[in-house]
Design an enzyme around this catalytic site. Structure first.
Site, PDB file in Angstrom:
ATOM      1  N   ARG A 131       0.820  -1.212   0.000  1.00 24.76           N
ATOM      2  CA  ARG A 131       0.000   0.000   0.000  1.00 24.76           C
ATOM      3  C   ARG A 131       0.857   1.267   0.000  1.00 24.76           C
ATOM      4  NH1 ARG A 131      -4.561  -0.599   4.382  1.00 24.76           N
ATOM      5  NH2 ARG A 131      -5.152   1.368   3.443  1.00 24.76           N
ATOM      6  N   TYR A 145      -9.331  14.374  -5.930  1.00 30.02           N
ATOM      7  CA  TYR A 145      -9.674  15.640  -5.261  1.00 30.02           C
ATOM      8  C   TYR A 145      -8.889  15.785  -3.962  1.00 30.02           C
ATOM      9  CZ  TYR A 145     -12.938  12.470  -2.771  1.00 30.02           C
ATOM     10  OH  TYR A 145     -13.502  11.430  -2.073  1.00 30.02           O
ATOM     11  N   PRO A 146      -8.565  17.011  -3.627  1.00 27.91           N
ATOM     12  CA  PRO A 146      -7.913  17.262  -2.343  1.00 27.91           C
ATOM     13  C   PRO A 146      -8.947  17.542  -1.267  1.00 27.91           C
ATOM     14  CG  PRO A 146      -7.846  19.249  -3.672  1.00 27.91           C
ATOM     15  CD  PRO A 146      -8.654  18.239  -4.452  1.00 27.91           C
ATOM     16  N   MET A 147      -8.606  17.278  -0.015  1.00 28.72           N
ATOM     17  CA  MET A 147      -9.567  17.541   1.060  1.00 28.72           C
ATOM     18  C   MET A 147      -8.893  17.853   2.401  1.00 28.72           C
ATOM     19  SD  MET A 147     -11.136  13.830   2.109  1.00 28.72           S
ATOM     20  CE  MET A 147     -11.934  14.538   3.547  1.00 28.72           C
ATOM     21  N   ASP A 148      -9.683  18.439   3.277  1.00 27.04           N
ATOM     22  CA  ASP A 148      -9.259  18.772   4.648  1.00 27.04           C
ATOM     23  C   ASP A 148     -10.187  18.112   5.643  1.00 27.04           C
ATOM     24  OD1 ASP A 148      -7.210  20.586   4.089  1.00 27.04           O
ATOM     25  OD2 ASP A 148      -8.593  22.287   3.961  1.00 27.04           O
ATOM     26  N   LYS A 149      -9.740  18.038   6.885  1.00 22.01           N
ATOM     27  CA  LYS A 149     -10.636  17.751   8.009  1.00 22.01           C
ATOM     28  C   LYS A 149     -10.906  19.100   8.675  1.00 22.01           C
ATOM     29  CE  LYS A 149     -11.264  13.302   7.884  1.00 22.01           C
ATOM     30  NZ  LYS A 149     -10.322  12.276   8.305  1.00 22.01           N
ATOM     31  N   HIS A 172     -15.807   4.913   8.849  1.00 17.07           N
ATOM     32  CA  HIS A 172     -15.384   5.340   7.510  1.00 17.07           C
ATOM     33  C   HIS A 172     -14.807   4.146   6.728  1.00 17.07           C
ATOM     34  CE1 HIS A 172     -13.203   7.677   4.427  1.00 17.07           C
ATOM     35  NE2 HIS A 172     -12.193   6.869   4.682  1.00 17.07           N
ATOM     36  N   GLN A 185      -8.559   2.893  -3.814  1.00 15.30           N
ATOM     37  CA  GLN A 185      -8.384   4.218  -3.224  1.00 15.30           C
ATOM     38  C   GLN A 185      -6.939   4.421  -2.801  1.00 15.30           C
ATOM     39  OE1 GLN A 185      -7.866   2.959  -0.106  1.00 15.30           O
ATOM     40  NE2 GLN A 185      -8.420   4.390   1.486  1.00 15.30           N
ATOM     41  N   SER A 223     -17.066  12.351   7.170  1.00 16.05           N
ATOM     42  CA  SER A 223     -17.198  13.271   6.032  1.00 16.05           C
ATOM     43  C   SER A 223     -18.282  14.315   6.293  1.00 16.05           C
ATOM     44  CB  SER A 223     -17.530  12.509   4.750  1.00 16.05           C
ATOM     45  OG  SER A 223     -16.522  11.572   4.467  1.00 16.05           O
TER      46      SER A 223
END
Ligand code: 76R
Length: 248
Positions: A131, A145-149, A172, A185, A223
């Site tokens: 992995r 896509y980029p993401m934040d918490k 999740h 993923q 999410s």
């Protein structure tokens, strides 16, 4: 102070997105375009060789919509190699006709939320290594896509204790596992490296599975409450042999 998640960090990651300058390209003789395409094909063949030797990986897709036309995703053991590759790409003749539209720097990341306790060095574990240093598939479709918490008021992921985060990540992960065999993923971490905190790169042979997976996750607390997202880019695989038809 709250307990930070421990991460395992694998290959460095560079997502490069471009729009094609079609109107300039159209002014060229087909012989000239051919030459540029051949040069780009040999760049991609070199990526394929590195991929075959498991010294890195890559993918090349045709993005749908106007945000970009092409995405080149490259993975390598060091950021230095990615820097060199980016330079090499910029010096290809075709690059004169590619307009940068987005880029993302990150590193393949596994967190310890769901890891089992063990005395073993995880970097030596076969399953973990697969992995951290993955073979990127050549599925028909990509979604990046980029993401934040979120870190706002009562919805601050970074103020939750480890146990709570573990519980939420479990839920999740269970949703994700429901898509085993349908969606691959790759999570790349970018805290301190780029604008968002993670890049999410998904592959599937069925575009609708991205929507189903992300939609289902949207209702899950991780999410729903804590996810913030950048632009989404989706596209179709563009194998080297299809490049002449693409550019002409
Ligand atoms: O099973 C495991 O060991 C891994 C469990 C797991 C973790 C720790 C996991 C599983 N993810 C983890 C971490 Mn994920 N993931 C996303 C998105 O659109 C959205 O709502 C979120 C974007 C998707 C689609 C997705 C898919 N995941 C993370 C992290 C880091 C969090 C941190 O460290 O705080 C992010 C940002 C993130 C986001 N996740 C899975 C999936 C899928 C499909 C799985 C199952 C993978 C598998 O079992 O093979």
């Amino acid at each position: 102070m709250n307990e930070a998640a421990q991460t395992l960090d694998g290959w460095y990651s560079l997502h490069l997105l471009y729009n094609v300058d079609w109107s300039s390209l159209r002014l060229l003789e087909s012989e000239e375009v051919n030459k540029m395409v051949t040069e780009l094909q040999s760049f991609l063949e070199r990526q394929e060789e590195v991929h075959q030797k498991n010294e890195g990986s890559y993918s090349f897709y045709n993005i749908t919509g106007q945000k970009a036309d092409l995405i080149l995703w490259m993975l390598r053991p060091t950021i230095d190699e990615l820097n060199t590759l980016e330079l090499e790409f910029n010096k290809l003749a075709i690059s004169d006709f590619l307009i940068p539209s987005y880029s993302y720097v990150s590193v393949i990341e596994l967190s310890n939320y769901l890891a089992k306790d063990s005395d073993e060095d995880p970097y030596q574990n076969e399953h973990v290594r697969k992995r951290l240093y993955p073979e990127v598939p050549k599925s028909r479709y990509i979604c990046f896509y980029p993401m934040d918490k979120r870190r706002e008021g009562n919805d601050n992921w970074y103020m939750l204790d480890m146990e709570k985060r573990r519980e939420l990540m479990y839920s999740h992960g269970m949703i994700g596992r429901g898509y085993a065999g349908k969606v691959r993923q790759f999570i790349t971490g970018s805290v301190g490296l780029d604008e968002y905190e993670w890049g999410v790169t998904l592959f599937s042979d069925d575009m609708i599975q991205f929507k189903k997976l992300i939609y289902e996750m949207r209702f899950d607390e991780v999410s729903a409450r804590y996810g913030e997202f950048g632009d989404f880019f989706v596209g179709v695989n563009l194998p080297a042999e299809e490049l002449p038809a693409f550019f002409m």
